[in-house]
Write a protein that holds these residues in place. Sequence first.
Motif, PDB file in Angstrom:
ATOM      1  N   VAL A  68       0.854  -1.197   0.000  1.00 17.53           N
ATOM      2  CA  VAL A  68       0.000   0.000   0.000  1.00 17.53           C
ATOM      3  C   VAL A  68       0.885   1.240   0.000  1.00 17.53           C
ATOM      4  CG1 VAL A  68      -1.882  -1.182   1.212  1.00 17.53           C
ATOM      5  CG2 VAL A  68      -0.129   0.033   2.529  1.00 17.53           C
ATOM      6  N   HIS A  69       0.235   2.403  -0.104  1.00 18.06           N
ATOM      7  CA  HIS A  69       0.947   3.674  -0.001  1.00 18.06           C
ATOM      8  C   HIS A  69       0.776   4.214   1.423  1.00 18.06           C
ATOM      9  CE1 HIS A  69       1.416   3.762  -4.341  1.00 18.06           C
ATOM     10  NE2 HIS A  69       0.104   3.556  -4.486  1.00 18.06           N
ATOM     11  N   TRP A  70       1.880   4.501   2.097  1.00 14.74           N
ATOM     12  CA  TRP A  70       1.800   5.060   3.446  1.00 14.74           C
ATOM     13  C   TRP A  70       0.991   6.350   3.472  1.00 14.74           C
ATOM     14  CZ3 TRP A  70       1.522   4.381   8.269  1.00 14.74           C
ATOM     15  CH2 TRP A  70       1.742   5.424   9.180  1.00 14.74           C
ATOM     16  N   ALA A  71       0.995   7.093   2.370  1.00 13.01           N
ATOM     17  CA  ALA A  71       0.267   8.363   2.314  1.00 13.01           C
ATOM     18  C   ALA A  71      -1.223   8.176   2.609  1.00 13.01           C
ATOM     19  CB  ALA A  71       0.458   9.007   0.946  1.00 13.01           C
ATOM     20  N   ALA A  72      -1.776   6.986   2.303  1.00 11.17           N
ATOM     21  CA  ALA A  72      -3.197   6.735   2.549  1.00 11.17           C
ATOM     22  C   ALA A  72      -3.521   6.616   4.041  1.00 11.17           C
ATOM     23  CB  ALA A  72      -3.632   5.470   1.820  1.00 11.17           C
ATOM     24  N   PHE A  73      -2.506   6.413   4.868  1.00  3.13           N
ATOM     25  CA  PHE A  73      -2.708   6.238   6.306  1.00  3.13           C
ATOM     26  C   PHE A  73      -2.156   7.405   7.121  1.00  3.13           C
ATOM     27  CE2 PHE A  73      -2.609   2.168   4.278  1.00  3.13           C
ATOM     28  CZ  PHE A  73      -3.617   1.433   4.890  1.00  3.13           C
ATOM     29  N   GLU A  74      -1.272   8.172   6.520  1.00  3.65           N
ATOM     30  CA  GLU A  74      -0.599   9.243   7.242  1.00  3.65           C
ATOM     31  C   GLU A  74      -1.609  10.306   7.682  1.00  3.65           C
ATOM     32  OE1 GLU A  74       3.676  11.522   6.773  1.00  3.65           O
ATOM     33  OE2 GLU A  74       2.510  11.074   4.967  1.00  3.65           O
ATOM     34  N   GLY A  75      -1.549  10.683   8.943  1.00  2.00           N
ATOM     35  CA  GLY A  75      -2.414  11.734   9.472  1.00  2.00           C
ATOM     36  C   GLY A  75      -3.754  11.269   9.969  1.00  2.00           C
ATOM     37  N   LEU A  76      -4.092   9.968   9.792  1.00  2.00           N
ATOM     38  CA  LEU A  76      -5.367   9.469  10.296  1.00  2.00           C
ATOM     39  C   LEU A  76      -5.322   9.378  11.832  1.00  2.00           C
ATOM     40  CD1 LEU A  76      -6.213   6.547   7.841  1.00  2.00           C
ATOM     41  CD2 LEU A  76      -7.293   8.802   7.940  1.00  2.00           C
ATOM     42  N   PRO A  77      -6.462   9.571  12.519  1.00  2.00           N
ATOM     43  CA  PRO A  77      -6.506   9.383  13.967  1.00  2.00           C
ATOM     44  C   PRO A  77      -6.117   7.955  14.320  1.00  2.00           C
ATOM     45  CG  PRO A  77      -8.502  10.481  13.189  1.00  2.00           C
ATOM     46  CD  PRO A  77      -7.765  10.008  11.967  1.00  2.00           C
ATOM     47  N   GLU A  78      -5.582   7.769  15.528  1.00  2.00           N
ATOM     48  CA  GLU A  78      -5.162   6.446  15.974  1.00  2.00           C
ATOM     49  C   GLU A  78      -6.335   5.472  15.901  1.00  2.00           C
ATOM     50  OE1 GLU A  78      -3.070   4.238  19.810  1.00  2.00           O
ATOM     51  OE2 GLU A  78      -3.280   6.435  19.764  1.00  2.00           O
ATOM     52  N   GLY A  79      -6.119   4.309  15.262  1.00  2.00           N
ATOM     53  CA  GLY A  79      -7.146   3.287  15.130  1.00  2.00           C
ATOM     54  C   GLY A  79      -8.032   3.471  13.915  1.00  2.00           C
ATOM     55  N   ALA A  80      -7.955   4.627  13.250  1.00  2.00           N
ATOM     56  CA  ALA A  80      -8.796   4.873  12.071  1.00  2.00           C
ATOM     57  C   ALA A  80      -8.218   4.193  10.840  1.00  2.00           C
ATOM     58  CB  ALA A  80      -8.934   6.364  11.829  1.00  2.00           C
ATOM     59  N   LEU A  81      -9.083   3.818   9.922  1.00  2.00           N
ATOM     60  CA  LEU A  81      -8.677   3.166   8.680  1.00  2.00           C
ATOM     61  C   LEU A  81      -9.254   3.931   7.494  1.00  2.00           C
ATOM     62  CD1 LEU A  81      -9.390  -0.551   9.661  1.00  2.00           C
ATOM     63  CD2 LEU A  81      -7.140   0.551   9.526  1.00  2.00           C
ATOM     64  N   PRO A  82      -8.544   3.984   6.399  1.00  2.00           N
ATOM     65  CA  PRO A  82      -9.076   4.641   5.208  1.00  2.00           C
ATOM     66  C   PRO A  82     -10.181   3.798   4.585  1.00  2.00           C
ATOM     67  CG  PRO A  82      -6.995   3.598   4.689  1.00  2.00           C
ATOM     68  CD  PRO A  82      -7.177   3.447   6.168  1.00  2.00           C
ATOM     69  N   ASP A  83     -11.053   4.460   3.814  1.00  2.00           N
ATOM     70  CA  ASP A  83     -12.095   3.742   3.073  1.00  2.00           C
ATOM     71  C   ASP A  83     -11.457   3.137   1.830  1.00  2.00           C
ATOM     72  OD1 ASP A  83     -14.298   2.793   1.791  1.00  2.00           O
ATOM     73  OD2 ASP A  83     -15.270   4.743   1.498  1.00  2.00           O
ATOM     74  N   THR A  84     -11.425   1.811   1.779  1.00  2.00           N
ATOM     75  CA  THR A  84     -10.763   1.136   0.655  1.00  2.00           C
ATOM     76  C   THR A  84     -11.742   0.673  -0.417  1.00  2.00           C
ATOM     77  OG1 THR A  84     -10.909  -1.024   1.731  1.00  2.00           O
ATOM     78  CG2 THR A  84      -8.965   0.308   2.236  1.00  2.00           C
ATOM     79  N   THR A  85     -13.007   1.104  -0.298  1.00  2.00           N
ATOM     80  CA  THR A  85     -14.044   0.615  -1.230  1.00  2.00           C
ATOM     81  C   THR A  85     -13.670   0.880  -2.676  1.00  2.00           C
ATOM     82  OG1 THR A  85     -15.724   1.071   0.451  1.00  2.00           O
ATOM     83  CG2 THR A  85     -16.504   0.714  -1.817  1.00  2.00           C
ATOM     84  N   ASP A  86     -13.103   2.020  -2.917  1.00  2.00           N
ATOM     85  CA  ASP A  86     -12.798   2.393  -4.305  1.00  2.00           C
ATOM     86  C   ASP A  86     -11.334   2.143  -4.687  1.00  2.00           C
ATOM     87  OD1 ASP A  86     -15.426   3.287  -4.700  1.00  2.00           O
ATOM     88  OD2 ASP A  86     -14.951   5.264  -3.869  1.00  2.00           O
ATOM     89  N   TRP A  87     -10.602   1.455  -3.799  1.00  2.00           N
ATOM     90  CA  TRP A  87      -9.190   1.181  -4.131  1.00  2.00           C
ATOM     91  C   TRP A  87      -9.111   0.282  -5.370  1.00  2.00           C
ATOM     92  CZ3 TRP A  87      -5.466   0.201   0.594  1.00  2.00           C
ATOM     93  CH2 TRP A  87      -5.317   1.393   1.311  1.00  2.00           C
ATOM     94  N   VAL A  88      -8.151   0.611  -6.217  1.00  2.00           N
ATOM     95  CA  VAL A  88      -7.947  -0.124  -7.469  1.00  2.00           C
ATOM     96  C   VAL A  88      -6.635  -0.907  -7.368  1.00  2.00           C
ATOM     97  CG1 VAL A  88      -7.599   0.068  -9.965  1.00  2.00           C
ATOM     98  CG2 VAL A  88      -9.212   1.605  -8.789  1.00  2.00           C
ATOM     99  N   ARG A  89      -6.716  -2.192  -7.687  1.00  2.00           N
ATOM    100  CA  ARG A  89      -5.504  -3.011  -7.665  1.00  2.00           C
ATOM    101  C   ARG A  89      -4.490  -2.477  -8.662  1.00  2.00           C
ATOM    102  NH1 ARG A  89      -4.932  -9.606  -8.744  1.00  2.00           N
ATOM    103  NH2 ARG A  89      -2.633  -9.645  -8.643  1.00  2.00           N
TER     104      ARG A  89
END
Length: 436
Positions: A68-89
């Motif tokens: 994955v790209h670390w940028a997708a997680f950087e700055g999120l609150p602790e325990g939060a996850l990004p929405d991966t619904t639209d992630w493209v392989r």
Amino acid sequence: MRDHSHHIELSREEAVAAIIDATRIPDLPHRMETVPVGQSYGRVLACDVASRIDVPGALTCNMDSIAVHWAAFEGLPEGALPDTTDWVRGVDWEFANTGVAMPEGFDTAIVIEHVRVSEDEQHVLIDAAPSARFAGTRAPGSKRKAGDVVACAGEVVTPDVAARVAGANVASVPVVRKPRVAFIPTGDELVAPGSAHVPAGRNVETNSLLARGKIEAWGGEFLPFDIVPDDLAQIEGAVKRACAMADIVVLNAGSSKGSADWNIEELERIGTVLCHETNHGPGHHSSFAVVDAAPVVGISGPPAGASFTLDFYLLPLMRRWAGLEPVAPKVPARLTADLPARGPHGAKGAHAPAGEDRPRMATAPGASFFGIRFLNVTAASDGTLMATPVVGRPGSMEAERANAFFMCPTGGGAEPPKAGDTIEIEFRNPGLAAPF
């Protein structure tokens, strides 16, 4: 009658030290060769081996995961996850496997157990976040860099060492050349194995097979000689030829006090004899000499004595040639039963009839003579080695089943050890690459 009063007797330790001290081992550049890694098992490295590449050579995944790209997680609150619904392989995520370079453009990994992959393998849902950028990865060169030493001079090449060296993109390694060991069997009574007829009173010569097996197992090149009769001129010729072509010479038999035992006299005439006999049995009539700058190890004729004296005196020389410690340390073991008493020269005991009681010609009054006592050694539940005496003379089937032995002092008032005593034992069938 021959005068044996001048004979020099040494202990096993003194004999090993004397022959090693008198042997001129060539400088390393003159006993080194390069061999393919796949042919180097059991050989001793002559030089350090350095990696030719960085390992890993790129950012590498450290586990079966998705990249994955670390940028997708950087700055999120602790325990939060990004929405991966639209992630493209191939754009937002990609499969990444252990030991494989991370897919181009990705910098972080999430272990596959925290990922749910759609049936068409195009979409993912995750239930855990990486801890930091580059999590789950190895940096280029983090395991080793080009030029780092991966195996050291003096190291014995095991399968693990070979794999480590090959993983550094090294195809061949410098190793110590195998010592050339000439073996000369002597005696009028000997006939070759497989002879059509073995006349009464003659013996089949088996020590060449014994020596070959040990020498090759210890990393040497075996140079066999034909049986040499008990003739001064022929013994001299064989020894001279052997010394010219070999690094170490083993002269078998002919060093006792029989009427046809000429080897010691001949070695004294053409070289320097360091020792005529040793203070142990079997192998009492072992000798050591230097002829034309080559070490000559004289070993016992009977196969049981030959086996022990090859272990005692040839193996240390071969280990010294390879740059290893010559002698293995003894290890403590506790006796499970009394060690049987036995005379210094056999089972007859100290009160043998006068005509059968061999006097110790060179041993100082009151000094000990050492006899081999065979043992079966096992480990107790607490790791203590337990030694059980084995009844049997050297060369017997019972003795051959033993896995260890003890050099028991006799004479000089010495009493054999008793059950419960701790003794210093040695394991049988030592090797050049044994874990000493």
